[in-house]
Design an enzyme around this catalytic site. Structure first.
Site, PDB file in Angstrom:
ATOM      1  N   ASP A   1      67.107 -72.358  -1.305  1.00 56.31           N
ATOM      2  CA  ASP A   1      66.723 -71.633  -2.536  1.00 56.31           C
ATOM      3  C   ASP A   1      67.947 -71.461  -3.440  1.00 56.31           C
ATOM      4  O   ASP A   1      67.840 -71.548  -4.670  1.00 56.31           O
ATOM      5  CB  ASP A   1      66.191 -70.229  -2.206  1.00 56.31           C
ATOM      6  CG  ASP A   1      64.816 -70.253  -1.556  1.00 56.31           C
ATOM      7  OD1 ASP A   1      64.017 -71.145  -1.875  1.00 56.31           O
ATOM      8  OD2 ASP A   1      64.547 -69.362  -0.717  1.00 56.31           O
TER       9      ASP A   1
ATOM     10  N   LYS B   1      61.840 -65.162   6.127  1.00 46.93           N
ATOM     11  CA  LYS B   1      63.155 -65.811   5.936  1.00 46.93           C
ATOM     12  C   LYS B   1      64.280 -65.108   6.710  1.00 46.93           C
ATOM     13  O   LYS B   1      65.182 -65.759   7.207  1.00 46.93           O
ATOM     14  CB  LYS B   1      63.518 -65.896   4.449  1.00 46.93           C
ATOM     15  CG  LYS B   1      62.614 -66.865   3.687  1.00 46.93           C
ATOM     16  CD  LYS B   1      62.998 -66.976   2.219  1.00 46.93           C
ATOM     17  CE  LYS B   1      61.956 -67.790   1.468  1.00 46.93           C
ATOM     18  NZ  LYS B   1      62.260 -67.969   0.059  1.00 46.93           N
TER      19      LYS B   1
HETATM   20  P1  NDP Z   1      60.810 -59.422  -2.516  1.00 48.02           P
HETATM   21  O1  NDP Z   1      59.537 -58.718  -2.131  1.00 48.02           O
HETATM   22  O2  NDP Z   1      61.851 -59.648  -1.493  1.00 48.02           O
HETATM   23  O3  NDP Z   1      61.498 -58.601  -3.739  1.00 48.02           O
HETATM   24  C1  NDP Z   1      60.740 -58.178  -4.827  1.00 48.02           C
HETATM   25  C2  NDP Z   1      61.664 -57.531  -5.863  1.00 48.02           C
HETATM   26  O4  NDP Z   1      60.865 -57.264  -7.012  1.00 48.02           O
HETATM   27  C3  NDP Z   1      62.264 -56.208  -5.419  1.00 48.02           C
HETATM   28  O5  NDP Z   1      63.549 -56.091  -6.000  1.00 48.02           O
HETATM   29  C4  NDP Z   1      61.299 -55.181  -6.036  1.00 48.02           C
HETATM   30  O6  NDP Z   1      61.912 -53.932  -6.304  1.00 48.02           O
HETATM   31  C5  NDP Z   1      60.990 -55.864  -7.342  1.00 48.02           C
HETATM   32  N1  NDP Z   1      59.695 -55.491  -7.932  1.00 48.02           N
HETATM   33  C6  NDP Z   1      58.457 -55.674  -7.408  1.00 48.02           C
HETATM   34  N2  NDP Z   1      57.521 -55.233  -8.279  1.00 48.02           N
HETATM   35  C7  NDP Z   1      58.183 -54.778  -9.366  1.00 48.02           C
HETATM   36  C8  NDP Z   1      57.764 -54.185 -10.596  1.00 48.02           C
HETATM   37  N3  NDP Z   1      56.484 -53.995 -10.878  1.00 48.02           N
HETATM   38  N4  NDP Z   1      58.716 -53.834 -11.495  1.00 48.02           N
HETATM   39  C9  NDP Z   1      60.023 -54.051 -11.225  1.00 48.02           C
HETATM   40  N5  NDP Z   1      60.486 -54.579 -10.080  1.00 48.02           N
HETATM   41  C10 NDP Z   1      59.580 -54.937  -9.154  1.00 48.02           C
HETATM   42  O7  NDP Z   1      60.325 -60.792  -3.197  1.00 48.02           O
HETATM   43  P2  NDP Z   1      61.087 -62.190  -3.256  1.00 48.02           P
HETATM   44  O8  NDP Z   1      62.513 -61.962  -3.622  1.00 48.02           O
HETATM   45  O9  NDP Z   1      60.781 -62.972  -2.043  1.00 48.02           O
HETATM   46  O10 NDP Z   1      60.325 -62.918  -4.466  1.00 48.02           O
HETATM   47  C11 NDP Z   1      60.468 -62.457  -5.791  1.00 48.02           C
HETATM   48  C12 NDP Z   1      59.770 -63.379  -6.785  1.00 48.02           C
HETATM   49  O11 NDP Z   1      60.378 -64.658  -6.784  1.00 48.02           O
HETATM   50  C13 NDP Z   1      58.280 -63.592  -6.486  1.00 48.02           C
HETATM   51  O12 NDP Z   1      57.580 -63.503  -7.710  1.00 48.02           O
HETATM   52  C14 NDP Z   1      58.224 -64.999  -5.947  1.00 48.02           C
HETATM   53  O13 NDP Z   1      56.987 -65.609  -6.265  1.00 48.02           O
HETATM   54  C15 NDP Z   1      59.382 -65.678  -6.679  1.00 48.02           C
HETATM   55  N6  NDP Z   1      59.974 -66.816  -5.945  1.00 48.02           N
HETATM   56  C16 NDP Z   1      60.076 -68.041  -6.531  1.00 48.02           C
HETATM   57  C17 NDP Z   1      60.679 -69.097  -5.887  1.00 48.02           C
HETATM   58  C18 NDP Z   1      60.761 -70.431  -6.554  1.00 48.02           C
HETATM   59  O14 NDP Z   1      61.178 -71.390  -5.888  1.00 48.02           O
HETATM   60  N7  NDP Z   1      60.437 -70.561  -7.815  1.00 48.02           N
HETATM   61  C19 NDP Z   1      61.233 -68.961  -4.540  1.00 48.02           C
HETATM   62  C20 NDP Z   1      61.085 -67.631  -3.987  1.00 48.02           C
HETATM   63  C21 NDP Z   1      60.475 -66.607  -4.676  1.00 48.02           C
HETATM   64  P3  NDP Z   1      62.078 -52.804  -5.136  1.00 48.02           P
HETATM   65  O15 NDP Z   1      63.294 -53.247  -4.345  1.00 48.02           O
HETATM   66  O16 NDP Z   1      62.312 -51.545  -5.888  1.00 48.02           O
HETATM   67  O17 NDP Z   1      60.817 -52.809  -4.340  1.00 48.02           O
END
Ligand code: NDP
Length: 263
Positions: free
Chosen positions: A99, A63
């Site tokens: 989004d 993205k």
């Molecule tokens: P990113 O990889 O960009 O971000 C992931 C985030 O989750 C970061 O802030 C990360 O923290 C945090 N994280 C990951 N694992 C853990 C954990 N075990 N405990 C706490 N925090 C955690 O992902 P996206 O933003 O692209 O996607 C996030 C979620 O949103 C996904 O599950 C995806 O499937 C969902 N999604 C749904 C959409 C929809 O239309 N319904 C659209 C887009 C996404 P850190 O920064 O510390 O690594």
């Protein structure tokens, strides 16, 4: 026949083709929507143009690079600095982020919301935070690490790590982390989350198709809960409108929902 596509890596599990093709079939549009595994995001523009696509959706992890490669960026995407939709206009790429409005549409069913706690600071959190800020809804970001907090602070959005966080009362708590997607983890420690959820009215998880540990805990603590299906649906509906120029009524939305669910 026009061709539309979703670019991602991986893309094999994407439900966008079944959702978008259901919409295209419903309005008898002369077009087809396919998947394209894109290994190298920096090739997104040439791949889009070379294959003769009229429109595209872009998913993880492309993205941000899609934003950089667009000819024009429209609306809130300029602030989010990430796009999930391309549209070909006079040989040039116009880019959008659907989004953000898709999330706002998904939480409409909760009624009025004034104060949101947003868990996570990744790409989805950026879109959600900017969307809420534009609507003058107060948003506070909480993440496990300092990764990406700078983006929010630069946009005048309060953002904290677990260690430094002092909770207030929120109407809505949103999980935009990937905790709960492929594991049974909570997005923040239980002792931090539980009192916040006890005082909140609504909980939303961007993950769809399952009751995550976050939603289960929110429900136990009296919140009305919702998963990410509507967010996925509405970001798709808004992209569909951009692709086809067709304003989607309820029949289109329901056809796309059925497509999404494989019904
Ligand atoms: P990113 O990889 O960009 O971000 C992931 C985030 O989750 C970061 O802030 C990360 O923290 C945090 N994280 C990951 N694992 C853990 C954990 N075990 N405990 C706490 N925090 C955690 O992902 P996206 O933003 O692209 O996607 C996030 C979620 O949103 C996904 O599950 C995806 O499937 C969902 N999604 C749904 C959409 C929809 O239309 N319904 C659209 C887009 C996404 P850190 O920064 O510390 O690594």
């Amino acid at each position: 026949m026009e061709k539309f596509v979703i670019f991602g890596n991986p893309v094999v599990h994407s439900k966008s083709p079944q959702m978008q093709n259901a919409g295209l079939n419903h309005i008898n549009y002369n077009g087809v929507y396919e998947k394209h595994h894109l290994e190298d995001g920096s090739k997104i523009k040439e791949t889009f143009l070379k294959n003769g696509y009229s429109g595209a959706n872009i998913t993880v992890p492309h993205k941000e690079v899609a934003f950089i490669n667009a000819d024009t960026v429209k609306g809130l995407a300029q602030k989010i600095k990430a796009v999930n939709t391309y549209k070909l206009v006079d040989g040039k790429i116009e880019a959008y982020n659907t989004d953000a409005p898709g999330f706002l549409k998904a939480i409409e069913s909760f009624g009025e919301v004034k104060n949101v706690l947003l868990l996570g600071a990744g790409g989805t959190a950026k879109a959600i935070a900017i969307a809420l800020q534009e609507k003058n809804i107060k948003v506070t970001v909480l993440n496990r690490s300092e990764n990406n907090l700078k983006f929010f602070i630069e946009n005048n959005i309060q953002a904290y790590t677990w260690a430094e966080f002092e909770p207030e009362i929120y109407d809505l708590v949103v999980n935009s982390t990937s905790a709960g997607l492929k594991d049974e983890l909570l997005p923040a420690p239980k002792e931090l989350l539980e009192p916040i959820l006890k005082n909140a009215s609504f909980a939303f998880d961007c993950i769809y198709g399952k009751i995550t540990p976050f939603l289960a805990l929110a429900k136990q603590n009296g919140c009305q809960i919702k998963d990410g299906e509507d967010m996925l649906l509405y970001q798709g509906v808004l992209a569909f409108e951009l692709f086809t120029g067709h304003k989607s009524d309820n029949t289109v939305i329901e056809a796309m929902r059925k497509g999404l669910k494989g019904e």
